[in-house]
Write a protein that holds these residues in place. Structure first.
Motif, short mmCIF file in Angstrom:
data_model
loop_
_atom_site.label_atom_id
_atom_site.label_comp_id
_atom_site.label_asym_id
_atom_site.label_seq_id
_atom_site.Cartn_x
_atom_site.Cartn_y
_atom_site.Cartn_z
N ILE A 129 2.58 9.31 -10.17
CA ILE A 129 2.45 9.67 -8.76
C ILE A 129 2.63 8.43 -7.88
N MET A 130 1.99 7.32 -8.26
CA MET A 130 2.11 6.07 -7.51
C MET A 130 3.57 5.63 -7.42
N ARG A 131 4.31 5.89 -8.48
CA ARG A 131 5.72 5.45 -8.53
C ARG A 131 6.57 6.18 -7.49
N ILE A 132 6.26 7.46 -7.22
CA ILE A 132 7.17 8.25 -6.40
C ILE A 132 6.71 8.47 -4.96
N ILE A 133 5.43 8.24 -4.65
CA ILE A 133 5.00 8.44 -3.27
C ILE A 133 5.46 7.26 -2.40
N MET B 134 0.85 -1.20 0.00
CA MET B 134 0.00 0.00 0.00
C MET B 134 0.88 1.24 0.00
N LYS B 135 0.49 2.24 -0.77
CA LYS B 135 1.22 3.51 -0.79
C LYS B 135 0.30 4.63 -0.33
N CYS B 136 0.90 5.63 0.30
CA CYS B 136 0.13 6.79 0.75
C CYS B 136 1.04 8.00 0.75
N GLY B 137 0.58 9.10 0.14
CA GLY B 137 1.41 10.29 0.09
C GLY B 137 0.61 11.56 -0.06
N ILE B 138 1.21 12.65 0.42
CA ILE B 138 0.61 13.97 0.30
C ILE B 138 1.26 14.67 -0.89
N VAL B 139 0.45 15.08 -1.85
CA VAL B 139 0.93 15.64 -3.10
C VAL B 139 0.34 17.02 -3.29
N SER B 140 1.19 18.04 -3.33
CA SER B 140 0.72 19.42 -3.49
C SER B 140 0.80 19.85 -4.95
N LEU B 141 -0.16 20.70 -5.34
CA LEU B 141 -0.17 21.27 -6.68
C LEU B 141 0.24 22.73 -6.60
N ILE B 142 1.07 23.15 -7.54
CA ILE B 142 1.47 24.55 -7.60
C ILE B 142 1.52 24.96 -9.07
N GLY B 143 1.40 26.26 -9.30
CA GLY B 143 1.45 26.76 -10.67
C GLY B 143 0.99 28.20 -10.73
N GLU C 180 -7.43 0.55 -4.62
CA GLU C 180 -7.02 -0.61 -3.81
C GLU C 180 -5.53 -0.62 -3.50
N ASP C 181 -4.74 0.19 -4.22
CA ASP C 181 -3.30 0.17 -4.04
C ASP C 181 -2.73 1.39 -3.33
N ALA C 182 -3.49 2.48 -3.25
CA ALA C 182 -2.89 3.71 -2.73
C ALA C 182 -3.94 4.70 -2.27
N GLN C 183 -3.49 5.60 -1.43
CA GLN C 183 -4.26 6.80 -1.08
C GLN C 183 -3.38 8.01 -1.39
N ILE C 184 -3.91 8.92 -2.20
CA ILE C 184 -3.18 10.14 -2.54
C ILE C 184 -3.96 11.32 -1.99
N ILE C 185 -3.29 12.12 -1.16
CA ILE C 185 -3.92 13.31 -0.60
C ILE C 185 -3.44 14.50 -1.42
N PHE C 186 -4.31 15.02 -2.28
CA PHE C 186 -3.97 16.17 -3.12
C PHE C 186 -4.24 17.46 -2.36
N THR C 187 -3.24 18.33 -2.29
CA THR C 187 -3.41 19.64 -1.67
C THR C 187 -3.39 20.69 -2.75
#
Length: 292
Positions: A159-163, A1-10, A49-56
């Protein structure tokens, strides 16, 4: 299982909120063709089923010297500092770097950064990829179209690859880390941005004075919301109200329909307009409105 906080900027108005909505397949964040739509760093949760990504989702860079601008830029820095990865969203049609781009490059933390060329249905992103690679090294580059939902699968795979590996932080049923009151205020502000022109909508804040749901008050058949639309001048107040109340009526109708769609409840929405001179420069007013 993977889980990560991913922020968006631009840069402002590159489609950060639209991309999050597309990834979550729902209208979680407000969108508008006007810059400075996003005012808060809002967390939205993607689950499979494989990950949770928290997008900020973060506000666009804000160059005003008022207190609101300070809050918005601090929100960007806080989000970046608490991220496992960053998505730098750019317009696929970009052919020249701006001062904002160099400022963003300086702000990026030492975590993997994915460069995303949005609106790739309208322009070839190759030149944009080359430009931005001159000022930062990226873990991946992905072309997407949030509007057409192109490239989203490839982006999620990167994203899944790097979190990092980890257990989910949130219950899988949770879509946003925020309150229903906040969501209602954002929906109302979205309609203000949609209906009003020029600088006026950026001078308006929304404060929820009462929020009474049938879930908490079983004697009620409708969700009751009383909200204040805060302007800085009497002139802005008149524009928000409109001739014979026509504009505030439109804002109310569109807001009520959207809130009903999201909550599944009939809604009674009571809107008022108040003048708080210089609220964007007042620490006290910003704290009360949830911006500080």
């Amino acid at each position: 299982m993977k889980c990560g906080i991913v922020s968006l900027i631009g840069r402002p108005n590159v489609g950060k909120s639209s991309l999050v909505n597309a990834l979550l397949k729902t209208h979680a964040l407000i969108i508008s063709p006007k810059p400075q739509t996003t005012r808060n760093a809002v967390r939205c949760i993607y689950n499979d089923e494989d990950a949770q990504i928290i997008f900020t989702d973060t506000p666009g860079l804000y160059h005003s010297r008022d207190k609101l601008g300070e809050f918005l830029n601090d929100a960007i820095i806080d989000a970046l500092e608490n991220s496992d990865a960053v998505l730098w969203l750019v317009d696929a049609g970009t052919r020249k770097l701006s001062p904002d781009d160099y400022e963003i490059a300086e702000m990026l933390p030492e975590v993997p950064v994915i460069l995303i060329a949005n609106k790739s249905d309208k322009a070839d992103p190759a030149e944009a990829f080359t430009l931005y690679s001159q000022i930062h090294e990226f873990a991946a580059k992905v072309a997407v179209s949030a509007k057409c939902r192109h490239g989203l699968g490839e982006l999620l795979a990167e994203i899944m690859r790097i979190i990092p590996e980890g257990e989910p932080i949130y219950d899988p049923d949770i879509l946003m880390d925020t309150t229903e009151k906040f969501l209602a205020s954002e929906i109302i502000r979205e309609k203000i941005l949609l209906l009003l022109r020029d600088e006026v909508p950026h001078c308006v804040a929304v404060e929820i004075d009462e929020y009474k749901s049938p879930d908490e008050y079983p004697d009620r058949k409708k969700l009751y919301i009383r909200a204040s639309l805060i302007t800085e001048t009497e002139g802005q107040k008149k524009i928000v109200i409109g001739a014979n109340g026509s504009m505030i009526k439109k804002i109310g109708e569109l807001s009520r329909n959207s809130i009903e769609d999201i909550t599944g409840l009939p809604v009674y929405l009571d809107l008022w307009v108040k003048v708080v001179p210089g609220w964007r420069k007042s620490n006290l007013a910003l704290r009360r409105l949830g911006y500080a």
